[in-house]
Motif scaffolding. Structure first.
Motif, PDB file in Angstrom:
ATOM      1  N   TYR A 161      -0.294  -1.929   0.538  1.00  0.00           N
ATOM      2  CA  TYR A 161      -0.405  -1.983   1.988  1.00  0.00           C
ATOM      3  C   TYR A 161      -1.878  -1.894   2.390  1.00  0.00           C
ATOM      4  N   THR A 162      -2.580  -3.023   2.344  1.00  0.00           N
ATOM      5  CA  THR A 162      -4.004  -3.019   2.664  1.00  0.00           C
ATOM      6  C   THR A 162      -4.232  -3.279   4.148  1.00  0.00           C
ATOM      7  N   ALA A 163      -5.390  -2.841   4.626  1.00  0.00           N
ATOM      8  CA  ALA A 163      -5.760  -3.050   6.026  1.00  0.00           C
ATOM      9  C   ALA A 163      -7.275  -3.114   6.133  1.00  0.00           C
ATOM     10  N   ASP A 164      -7.744  -3.543   7.273  1.00  0.00           N
ATOM     11  CA  ASP A 164      -9.170  -3.552   7.600  1.00  0.00           C
ATOM     12  C   ASP A 164     -10.016  -4.249   6.537  1.00  0.00           C
ATOM     13  N   PRO A 165      -9.699  -5.508   6.178  1.00  0.00           N
ATOM     14  CA  PRO A 165     -10.478  -6.181   5.136  1.00  0.00           C
ATOM     15  C   PRO A 165     -11.916  -6.439   5.587  1.00  0.00           C
ATOM     16  N   ALA A 166     -12.837  -6.265   4.668  1.00  0.00           N
ATOM     17  CA  ALA A 166     -14.253  -6.527   4.925  1.00  0.00           C
ATOM     18  C   ALA A 166     -14.772  -7.437   3.808  1.00  0.00           C
ATOM     19  N   PRO A 167     -14.853  -8.745   4.062  1.00  0.00           N
ATOM     20  CA  PRO A 167     -15.306  -9.663   3.011  1.00  0.00           C
ATOM     21  C   PRO A 167     -16.826  -9.750   2.935  1.00  0.00           C
ATOM     22  N   MET A 168     -17.309 -10.041   1.743  1.00  0.00           N
ATOM     23  CA  MET A 168     -18.727 -10.272   1.513  1.00  0.00           C
ATOM     24  C   MET A 168     -18.834 -11.349   0.440  1.00  0.00           C
ATOM     25  N   VAL A 169     -19.752 -12.274   0.593  1.00  0.00           N
ATOM     26  CA  VAL A 169     -19.946 -13.338  -0.398  1.00  0.00           C
ATOM     27  C   VAL A 169     -21.308 -13.160  -1.035  1.00  0.00           C
ATOM     28  N   HIS A 170     -21.324 -13.222  -2.377  1.00  0.00           N
ATOM     29  CA  HIS A 170     -22.573 -13.118  -3.131  1.00  0.00           C
ATOM     30  C   HIS A 170     -22.441 -13.965  -4.385  1.00  0.00           C
ATOM     31  N   ASP A 171     -23.366 -14.904  -4.591  1.00  0.00           N
ATOM     32  CA  ASP A 171     -23.370 -15.768  -5.787  1.00  0.00           C
ATOM     33  C   ASP A 171     -22.010 -16.407  -6.049  1.00  0.00           C
ATOM     34  N   ASP A 172     -21.436 -17.059  -5.066  1.00  0.00           N
ATOM     35  CA  ASP A 172     -20.154 -17.768  -5.183  1.00  0.00           C
ATOM     36  C   ASP A 172     -18.976 -16.859  -5.527  1.00  0.00           C
ATOM     37  N   MET A 173     -19.104 -15.583  -5.273  1.00  0.00           N
ATOM     38  CA  MET A 173     -18.014 -14.630  -5.484  1.00  0.00           C
ATOM     39  C   MET A 173     -17.711 -13.974  -4.148  1.00  0.00           C
ATOM     40  N   VAL A 174     -16.414 -13.903  -3.801  1.00  0.00           N
ATOM     41  CA  VAL A 174     -15.998 -13.204  -2.590  1.00  0.00           C
ATOM     42  C   VAL A 174     -15.574 -11.799  -2.987  1.00  0.00           C
ATOM     43  N   PHE A 175     -16.161 -10.814  -2.334  1.00  0.00           N
ATOM     44  CA  PHE A 175     -15.803  -9.418  -2.531  1.00  0.00           C
ATOM     45  C   PHE A 175     -15.026  -8.995  -1.290  1.00  0.00           C
ATOM     46  N   LEU A 176     -13.808  -8.516  -1.470  1.00  0.00           N
ATOM     47  CA  LEU A 176     -12.973  -8.107  -0.346  1.00  0.00           C
ATOM     48  C   LEU A 176     -12.693  -6.612  -0.459  1.00  0.00           C
ATOM     49  N   TYR A 177     -13.309  -5.846   0.432  1.00  0.00           N
ATOM     50  CA  TYR A 177     -13.109  -4.401   0.465  1.00  0.00           C
ATOM     51  C   TYR A 177     -12.021  -4.102   1.487  1.00  0.00           C
ATOM     52  N   THR A 178     -11.063  -3.258   1.117  1.00  0.00           N
ATOM     53  CA  THR A 178      -9.963  -2.932   2.022  1.00  0.00           C
ATOM     54  C   THR A 178      -9.640  -1.447   1.970  1.00  0.00           C
ATOM     55  N   SER A 179      -9.124  -0.954   3.070  1.00  0.00           N
ATOM     56  CA  SER A 179      -8.493   0.366   3.037  1.00  0.00           C
ATOM     57  C   SER A 179      -7.035   0.116   2.670  1.00  0.00           C
ATOM     58  N   HIS A 180      -6.303   1.166   2.371  1.00  0.00           N
ATOM     59  CA  HIS A 180      -4.875   0.978   2.076  1.00  0.00           C
ATOM     60  C   HIS A 180      -4.131   2.283   2.286  1.00  0.00           C
ATOM     61  N   ASP A 181      -2.875   2.135   2.683  1.00  0.00           N
ATOM     62  CA  ASP A 181      -2.003   3.303   2.839  1.00  0.00           C
ATOM     63  C   ASP A 181      -1.393   3.678   1.497  1.00  0.00           C
ATOM     64  N   GLU A 182      -1.256   4.966   1.277  1.00  0.00           N
ATOM     65  CA  GLU A 182      -0.564   5.446   0.079  1.00  0.00           C
ATOM     66  C   GLU A 182       0.922   5.096   0.188  1.00  0.00           C
ATOM     67  N   ASP A 183       1.594   4.970  -0.946  1.00  0.00           N
ATOM     68  CA  ASP A 183       3.011   4.589  -0.959  1.00  0.00           C
ATOM     69  C   ASP A 183       3.895   5.576  -0.209  1.00  0.00           C
ATOM     70  N   ASP A 184       3.546   6.865  -0.232  1.00  0.00           N
ATOM     71  CA  ASP A 184       4.383   7.884   0.420  1.00  0.00           C
ATOM     72  C   ASP A 184       3.925   8.187   1.851  1.00  0.00           C
ATOM     73  N   ALA A 185       3.127   7.296   2.434  1.00  0.00           N
ATOM     74  CA  ALA A 185       2.563   7.546   3.766  1.00  0.00           C
ATOM     75  C   ALA A 185       3.621   7.467   4.858  1.00  0.00           C
ATOM     76  N   GLU A 186       3.553   8.422   5.756  1.00  0.00           N
ATOM     77  CA  GLU A 186       4.324   8.384   6.995  1.00  0.00           C
ATOM     78  C   GLU A 186       3.287   8.253   8.099  1.00  0.00           C
ATOM     79  N   GLY A 187       3.020   7.038   8.517  1.00  0.00           N
ATOM     80  CA  GLY A 187       1.895   6.783   9.407  1.00  0.00           C
ATOM     81  C   GLY A 187       0.722   6.339   8.557  1.00  0.00           C
TER      82      GLY A 187
END
Length: 92
Positions: A37-63
């Motif tokens: 369950y990822t959210a808030d993606p932040a992409p960055m491109v460097h030398d033909d590589m896309v880096f995608l940083y994301t936050s994510h909810d834990e599996d047992d998350a309530e909220g």
């Protein structure tokens, strides 16, 4: 009257064709990350590589329960490599 009916039918046919989805369109609507369950993606491109940083909810998350941030990389925007957690609450 018959001309208006033909024009209306033609416009209806064109409109239906314009909104129909092809298999490629469906692929475009698929989420990049489907295993967490990822959210808030932040992409960055460097030398033909896309880096995608994301936050994510834990599996047992309530909220919201986000303890770390993940990194995914790709060279073709189709195949993504899970690089795991690259930062956590312990880093801050």
């Amino acid at each position: 009257m018959e001309t208006k009916l033909i024009i209306s039918a033609a416009l209806f046919w064109v409109t239906c064709g314009a909104v129909s989805q092809t298999a490629d369109d469906v692929k475009l609507n698929m989420p990049i990350i489907q295993t967490k369950y990822t959210a808030d993606p932040a992409p960055m491109v460097h030398d033909d590589m896309v880096f995608l940083y994301t936050s994510h909810d834990e599996d047992d998350a309530e909220g919201f329960k986000m303890k770390d941030w993940l990194l995914y990389t790709s060279t073709d925007m189709v195949n993504w490599q899970d690089r795991g957690a690259v930062a956590s609450l312990k880093n801050f």
